[in-house]
Design an enzyme around this catalytic site. Structure first.
Site, PDB file in Angstrom:
ATOM      1  N   LYS A 132       1.245  -1.302  -0.155  1.00 26.33           N
ATOM      2  CA  LYS A 132      -0.132  -0.330  -0.024  1.00 26.33           C
ATOM      3  C   LYS A 132       1.089   0.842  -0.008  1.00 26.33           C
ATOM      4  O   LYS A 132       2.031   1.057   0.806  1.00 26.33           O
ATOM      5  CB  LYS A 132      -0.613   0.064   1.038  1.00 26.33           C
ATOM      6  CG  LYS A 132      -2.104   0.884   0.875  1.00 26.33           C
ATOM      7  CD  LYS A 132      -2.796   1.011   2.115  1.00 26.33           C
ATOM      8  CE  LYS A 132      -3.970   1.637   2.411  1.00 26.33           C
ATOM      9  NZ  LYS A 132      -4.577   1.636   3.900  1.00 26.33           N
ATOM     10  N   SER A 186     -10.052   2.025   3.039  1.00 29.58           N
ATOM     11  CA  SER A 186      -8.966   3.021   2.401  1.00 29.58           C
ATOM     12  C   SER A 186      -7.825   1.858   1.186  1.00 29.58           C
ATOM     13  O   SER A 186      -7.616   2.072   0.267  1.00 29.58           O
ATOM     14  CB  SER A 186      -8.661   3.424   2.807  1.00 29.58           C
ATOM     15  OG  SER A 186      -7.177   3.227   3.620  1.00 29.58           O
ATOM     16  N   SER A 228      -9.905  -0.635   7.169  1.00 27.67           N
ATOM     17  CA  SER A 228      -9.697  -0.075   6.067  1.00 27.67           C
ATOM     18  C   SER A 228      -8.510  -1.907   5.160  1.00 27.67           C
ATOM     19  O   SER A 228      -8.222  -1.635   3.832  1.00 27.67           O
ATOM     20  CB  SER A 228      -7.976   1.086   5.266  1.00 27.67           C
ATOM     21  OG  SER A 228      -8.486   2.286   5.464  1.00 27.67           O
TER      22      SER A 228
HETATM   23  N1  GLN Z   1     -13.476   4.148   6.648  1.00 31.79           N
HETATM   24  C1  GLN Z   1     -12.575   4.851   7.836  1.00 31.79           C
HETATM   25  C2  GLN Z   1     -12.099   6.517   7.706  1.00 31.79           C
HETATM   26  O1  GLN Z   1     -12.020   6.428   6.747  1.00 31.79           O
HETATM   27  C3  GLN Z   1     -11.228   3.741   8.001  1.00 31.79           C
HETATM   28  C4  GLN Z   1     -10.200   3.917   7.127  1.00 31.79           C
HETATM   29  C5  GLN Z   1      -8.398   3.933   7.922  1.00 31.79           C
HETATM   30  O2  GLN Z   1      -9.243   2.582   8.133  1.00 31.79           O
HETATM   31  N2  GLN Z   1      -7.489   3.970   7.449  1.00 31.79           N
HETATM   32  O3  GLN Z   1     -11.453   6.665   8.521  1.00 31.79           O
END
Ligand code: GLN
Length: 448
Positions: A52, A128, A152
């Protein structure tokens, strides 16, 4: 294998758009060297993987999918996880697309391109770590690393029909991970199978003196826990995770999974996580507050692009940040700065921290009596592209089943457990006790 990986990327990534930067020349070179070497018992010998793009890779562009870092071409060092993969001879084929700075649930917040769900390209892959999940689902790499601050890894794994694991906070070093919310962030593997997942986690877990929150524990061989035996396993199913607001097809797939566990000799009982209603609000306050502090380092001086239109220094800070950050990142910085400001701190940030303790206690109380907690990973299957992006509140609310796990710091996996009538994958989430990843893997593997 590495060559096959690039062939597949060539075939499908024009459409899937899982990668931001490819590492083709160096990866093929590394593969050639491995062919000639006699290190063949390394745990990930010659296995192509993707990383990532918020995990720092030496001399390989690391953008966090942000325009701010579009020219950050040569980080000086590797993140600890990247070093550990290299030591076991995995081959990094490239950097994976994501929501900008890991903020989002659909990958539509990437400033490069929106990743498509390989099962049906009209749908989002989740976020994400959408690139990390899509690349594995599309067969572009054999495994990837994602990061999980509030879901995410697990949510995109669920949307893309693959296996995604968020380890216990402190199990995997965060050194070299671009921080979003430091008290919540964890790196973890995304794979096709539970066994592959356990194998990768064995390699990346472990104490690191470069991360002050890294736990000093012996790492068990997680693959040894995959016995297939779940007789007597005690499963708790929170009623808040299968009640109102959960898509009926998701609920049905989870209930069917529980029947499989019963047939394997496990038992389940409905329980309550009474503070669930407050988890999303507490998460967005805490994560945005931490993000507003962490992202202060992006000022046009030390990292990334600098605005060319500035008249003086203050103007340069302002313009670099205004031009460099996307809309969602700005929204979070404003929310976090507001919540931390004097006069509001007690009402918002401090309250959220108190709620976090209550949520952690909810999990600990249940996990004293049960081996694991199960439920859906997400209340719905993947959305269509464009369906929720203009409605941040709905998007935040749908993190209801993943964010409490980060607030409590416990480990959680998403494994595929069925399909919606539109043919989109559904994920089962299995949550365990602190540092008891072995039981989570054993339970997930028995079902798979
Ligand atoms: N959807 C969550 C957010 O937008 C999770 C993000 C994450 O785990 N990096 O904060």
């Amino acid at each position: 294998l590495v060559k096959a990986s690039f062939d597949r990327i060539g075939e499908v990534d024009g459409e899937v758009q899982a990668f931001i930067t490819l590492n083709e020349e160096k990866a093929l070179e590394a593969a050639k060297e491995l062919d000639a070497s006699d290190d063949k018992d390394a745990k990930l010998f010659g296995i192509p993987c993707g990383i990532k793009d918020n995990i720092v890779t030496k001399e390989l562009r690391t953008t966090c999918a942000s325009q701010f870092l579009r020219n950050f071409n040569d980080p000086l060092y590797n993140a600890t996880v990247v070093e550990k993969l290299g030591a076991e001879k995995a081959v990094n084929v490239g950097k994976l697309n994501m929501d900008e700075f890991a903020m989002g649930s659909t990958n539509e917040n990437s400033s490069f391109a929106a990743v498509k769900n390989p099962w049906n390209t009209d749908y989002v892959p989740g976020g994400s770590s959408g690139g990390s999940a899509a690349a594995v689902a599309a067969g572009e790499v054999l495994f990837s690393l994602g990061t999980d601050t509030g879901g995410s890894i697990r949510q995109p794994a669920s949307f893309c029909g693959v296996v995604g694991f968020k380890p216990t906070y402190g199990l995997v070093s965060r050194y070299g991970l671009v921080a979003f919310a430091s008290s919540l962030d964890q790196i973890g593997p995304i794979t096709r199978t539970v066994e592959d997942n356990a194998r990768v986690l064995e390699v990346i877990a472990g104490n690191d003196k470069m991360d002050a929150t890294s736990a000093n524990l012996d790492i068990p061989e997680y693959t040894k826990a995959l016995t297939g035996d779940v007789k007597g396993l005690k499963i708790a199913v929170p009623k808040e995770y299968i009640g109102e607001g959960v898509d009926p097809e998701v609920k049905e797939a989870v209930m069917n999974a529980l029947k499989v566990y019963e047939s394997l000799g496990a038992t389940w009982e409905e329980v309550s996580l009474p503070h669930s209603d407050y988890a999303v609000a507490a998460y967005y306050l805490i994560s945005s507050s931490e993000a507003s502090a962490n992202l202060a380092r992006f000022d046009g001086v030390r990292y990334g692009v600098r605005s060319e239109n500035a008249e003086n220094m203050i103007d340069m800070f302002k313009k670099s940040r205004s031009e460099g950050f996307g809309e969602e990142v700005k929204r979070r910085i404003m929310l976090g700065t507001f919540a931390l400001s004097s006069g509001y701190y007690d009402a918002y940030y401090k309250k959220a921290q108190q709620v976090r303790t209550l949520i952690k206690n909810d999990f600990e109380n249940i996990l004293e009596k049960f081996d694991v907690i199960m439920g859906p990973t997400s209340p719905t299957p993947a959305y269509k592209i464009g369906e929720v992006i203009d409605d941040p509140m709905t998007m935040y609310a749908n993190d209801i089943m993943t964010v409490p796990v980060n607030l409590a710091g416990v480990p959680g996996i998403s494994v595929p457990c069925g399909f919606s009538s539109e043919g989109m994958p559904i994920g089962l989430q299995i949550i365990g006790k602190h540092f008891d990843e072995s039981t989570v893997y054993r339970a997930a593997h028995a079902f798979e």
